[in-house]
Design a protein around this motif. Structure first.
Motif, PDB file in Angstrom:
ATOM      1  N   MET A  78     -58.816  20.866  10.017  1.00  0.00           N
ATOM      2  CA  MET A  78     -57.386  20.694   9.786  1.00  0.00           C
ATOM      3  C   MET A  78     -56.621  21.976  10.095  1.00  0.00           C
ATOM      4  SD  MET A  78     -56.858  17.571   8.648  1.00  0.00           S
ATOM      5  CE  MET A  78     -55.252  17.681   7.857  1.00  0.00           C
ATOM      6  N   VAL A  79     -55.410  21.794  10.574  1.00  0.00           N
ATOM      7  CA  VAL A  79     -54.454  22.889  10.742  1.00  0.00           C
ATOM      8  C   VAL A  79     -53.163  22.462  10.050  1.00  0.00           C
ATOM      9  CG1 VAL A  79     -53.158  24.306  12.365  1.00  0.00           C
ATOM     10  CG2 VAL A  79     -55.459  23.564  12.925  1.00  0.00           C
ATOM     11  N   TYR A  80     -52.520  23.417   9.391  1.00  0.00           N
ATOM     12  CA  TYR A  80     -51.316  23.113   8.638  1.00  0.00           C
ATOM     13  C   TYR A  80     -50.171  24.024   9.074  1.00  0.00           C
ATOM     14  CZ  TYR A  80     -54.875  21.054   5.630  1.00  0.00           C
ATOM     15  OH  TYR A  80     -55.942  20.324   5.145  1.00  0.00           O
ATOM     16  N   LEU A  81     -48.960  23.511   8.881  1.00  0.00           N
ATOM     17  CA  LEU A  81     -47.766  24.333   9.048  1.00  0.00           C
ATOM     18  C   LEU A  81     -46.887  24.090   7.827  1.00  0.00           C
ATOM     19  CD1 LEU A  81     -46.312  26.325  10.968  1.00  0.00           C
ATOM     20  CD2 LEU A  81     -44.991  24.343  11.780  1.00  0.00           C
ATOM     21  N   GLN A  82     -46.861  25.057   6.934  1.00  0.00           N
ATOM     22  CA  GLN A  82     -45.990  24.987   5.772  1.00  0.00           C
ATOM     23  C   GLN A  82     -44.623  25.507   6.172  1.00  0.00           C
ATOM     24  OE1 GLN A  82     -46.549  23.763   2.564  1.00  0.00           O
ATOM     25  NE2 GLN A  82     -44.353  24.139   2.332  1.00  0.00           N
ATOM     26  N   MET A  83     -43.607  24.680   5.997  1.00  0.00           N
ATOM     27  CA  MET A  83     -42.253  25.032   6.418  1.00  0.00           C
ATOM     28  C   MET A  83     -41.341  25.068   5.195  1.00  0.00           C
ATOM     29  SD  MET A  83     -41.965  22.802   9.933  1.00  0.00           S
ATOM     30  CE  MET A  83     -41.857  21.236   9.069  1.00  0.00           C
ATOM     31  N   ASN A  84     -40.824  26.225   4.893  1.00  0.00           N
ATOM     32  CA  ASN A  84     -39.919  26.409   3.761  1.00  0.00           C
ATOM     33  C   ASN A  84     -38.536  26.829   4.250  1.00  0.00           C
ATOM     34  OD1 ASN A  84     -42.120  25.925   2.013  1.00  0.00           O
ATOM     35  ND2 ASN A  84     -42.663  28.093   1.968  1.00  0.00           N
ATOM     36  N   SER A  85     -37.559  26.702   3.376  1.00  0.00           N
ATOM     37  CA  SER A  85     -36.187  27.102   3.699  1.00  0.00           C
ATOM     38  C   SER A  85     -35.748  26.523   5.035  1.00  0.00           C
ATOM     39  CB  SER A  85     -36.077  28.630   3.728  1.00  0.00           C
ATOM     40  OG  SER A  85     -36.478  29.196   2.494  1.00  0.00           O
ATOM     41  N   LEU A  86     -35.962  25.246   5.196  1.00  0.00           N
ATOM     42  CA  LEU A  86     -35.667  24.597   6.471  1.00  0.00           C
ATOM     43  C   LEU A  86     -34.182  24.612   6.778  1.00  0.00           C
ATOM     44  CD1 LEU A  86     -38.260  21.745   6.221  1.00  0.00           C
ATOM     45  CD2 LEU A  86     -38.064  23.322   8.141  1.00  0.00           C
ATOM     46  N   LYS A  87     -33.892  24.723   8.073  1.00  0.00           N
ATOM     47  CA  LYS A  87     -32.525  24.763   8.563  1.00  0.00           C
ATOM     48  C   LYS A  87     -32.303  23.608   9.536  1.00  0.00           C
ATOM     49  CE  LYS A  87     -32.752  29.827   8.534  1.00  0.00           C
ATOM     50  NZ  LYS A  87     -32.593  31.061   9.358  1.00  0.00           N
ATOM     51  N   PRO A  88     -31.066  23.182   9.719  1.00  0.00           N
ATOM     52  CA  PRO A  88     -30.811  22.107  10.695  1.00  0.00           C
ATOM     53  C   PRO A  88     -31.344  22.437  12.088  1.00  0.00           C
ATOM     54  CG  PRO A  88     -28.902  22.420   9.298  1.00  0.00           C
ATOM     55  CD  PRO A  88     -29.861  23.521   8.950  1.00  0.00           C
ATOM     56  N   GLU A  89     -31.335  23.693  12.461  1.00  0.00           N
ATOM     57  CA  GLU A  89     -31.836  24.079  13.782  1.00  0.00           C
ATOM     58  C   GLU A  89     -33.354  23.985  13.895  1.00  0.00           C
ATOM     59  OE1 GLU A  89     -29.773  25.820  11.797  1.00  0.00           O
ATOM     60  OE2 GLU A  89     -30.166  27.993  11.937  1.00  0.00           O
ATOM     61  N   ASP A  90     -34.046  23.685  12.810  1.00  0.00           N
ATOM     62  CA  ASP A  90     -35.486  23.428  12.867  1.00  0.00           C
ATOM     63  C   ASP A  90     -35.786  21.982  13.266  1.00  0.00           C
ATOM     64  OD1 ASP A  90     -35.835  25.454   9.936  1.00  0.00           O
ATOM     65  OD2 ASP A  90     -36.308  26.029  12.003  1.00  0.00           O
ATOM     66  N   THR A  91     -34.758  21.157  13.381  1.00  0.00           N
ATOM     67  CA  THR A  91     -34.943  19.763  13.768  1.00  0.00           C
ATOM     68  C   THR A  91     -35.552  19.675  15.162  1.00  0.00           C
ATOM     69  OG1 THR A  91     -33.125  18.976  12.379  1.00  0.00           O
ATOM     70  CG2 THR A  91     -33.748  17.601  14.269  1.00  0.00           C
ATOM     71  N   ALA A  92     -36.675  18.975  15.268  1.00  0.00           N
ATOM     72  CA  ALA A  92     -37.401  18.871  16.531  1.00  0.00           C
ATOM     73  C   ALA A  92     -38.619  17.976  16.337  1.00  0.00           C
ATOM     74  CB  ALA A  92     -37.855  20.251  17.011  1.00  0.00           C
ATOM     75  N   VAL A  93     -39.252  17.644  17.452  1.00  0.00           N
ATOM     76  CA  VAL A  93     -40.591  17.067  17.399  1.00  0.00           C
ATOM     77  C   VAL A  93     -41.574  18.232  17.399  1.00  0.00           C
ATOM     78  CG1 VAL A  93     -42.293  15.613  18.543  1.00  0.00           C
ATOM     79  CG2 VAL A  93     -39.872  14.962  18.583  1.00  0.00           C
ATOM     80  N   TYR A  94     -42.483  18.231  16.424  1.00  0.00           N
ATOM     81  CA  TYR A  94     -43.449  19.312  16.289  1.00  0.00           C
ATOM     82  C   TYR A  94     -44.808  18.845  16.806  1.00  0.00           C
ATOM     83  CZ  TYR A  94     -40.235  22.192  13.649  1.00  0.00           C
ATOM     84  OH  TYR A  94     -39.170  22.985  13.279  1.00  0.00           O
ATOM     85  N   TYR A  95     -45.409  19.698  17.640  1.00  0.00           N
ATOM     86  CA  TYR A  95     -46.679  19.388  18.271  1.00  0.00           C
ATOM     87  C   TYR A  95     -47.750  20.390  17.841  1.00  0.00           C
ATOM     88  CZ  TYR A  95     -43.842  16.604  21.506  1.00  0.00           C
ATOM     89  OH  TYR A  95     -42.977  15.698  22.047  1.00  0.00           O
ATOM     90  N   CYS A  96     -48.921  19.872  17.610  1.00  0.00           N
ATOM     91  CA  CYS A  96     -50.111  20.675  17.362  1.00  0.00           C
ATOM     92  C   CYS A  96     -50.867  20.797  18.693  1.00  0.00           C
ATOM     93  CB  CYS A  96     -50.971  19.962  16.318  1.00  0.00           C
ATOM     94  SG  CYS A  96     -52.573  20.668  15.998  1.00  0.00           S
ATOM     95  N   ALA A  97     -51.430  21.969  18.958  1.00  0.00           N
ATOM     96  CA  ALA A  97     -52.148  22.180  20.211  1.00  0.00           C
ATOM     97  C   ALA A  97     -53.358  23.077  19.985  1.00  0.00           C
ATOM     98  CB  ALA A  97     -51.225  22.801  21.255  1.00  0.00           C
TER      99      ALA A  97
END
Length: 123
Positions: A78-97
């Motif tokens: 598993m790989v994780y991305l913990q995202m805190n203090s999110l902003k509207p500019e973080d809106t996107a499709v997120y891809y794992c690679a």
């Protein structure tokens, strides 16, 4: 070879948090460096964060430094991305690679990609 499936995206208010997960298949997962990338509507895909195969080295885009944390668990693939203090500019499709060989943050260096998960941050 490795197959990747992302999950954990959704709609969140600005200032909120989300944790994205990436499930990998393949017995050699522990040998791969992993990255998270994102693509907003009308924009090019961009680097977000990367982690070395052993979890010792991490790199973040300036735009997410101090807010996002990438982690890797080789025991459960598993790989994780913990995202805190999110902003509207973080809106996107997120891809794992994933990539083998040398550590890199360049999109073109990554051979294996998931299908993406949508993250929407409302203001």
């Amino acid at each position: 070879q490795v197959q990747l499936v992302e999950s954990g995206g959704g709609l969140v208010q600005a200032g909120g948090s989300l944790r994205l997960s990436c499930t990998a298949s393949g017995r050699t997962f522990r040998e791969y460096h992993m990255g998270w990338f994102r693509q907003a509507p009308g924009k090019e895909r961009e680097f977000v964060a990367a982690i070395s195969w052993n979890g010792i080295t991490t790199t973040y885009a300036d735009s997410v430094k101090g807010r996002f944390t990438i982690s890797k668990n080789n025991a459960n693939n598993m790989v994780y991305l913990q995202m805190n203090s999110l902003k509207p500019e973080d809106t996107a499709v997120y891809y794992c690679a994933a990539r083998g060989g040398y550590y890199s943050t360049q999109i073109s260096d990554y051979a294996y990609w998931g299908q993406g998960t949508q993250v929407t941050v409302s203001s």
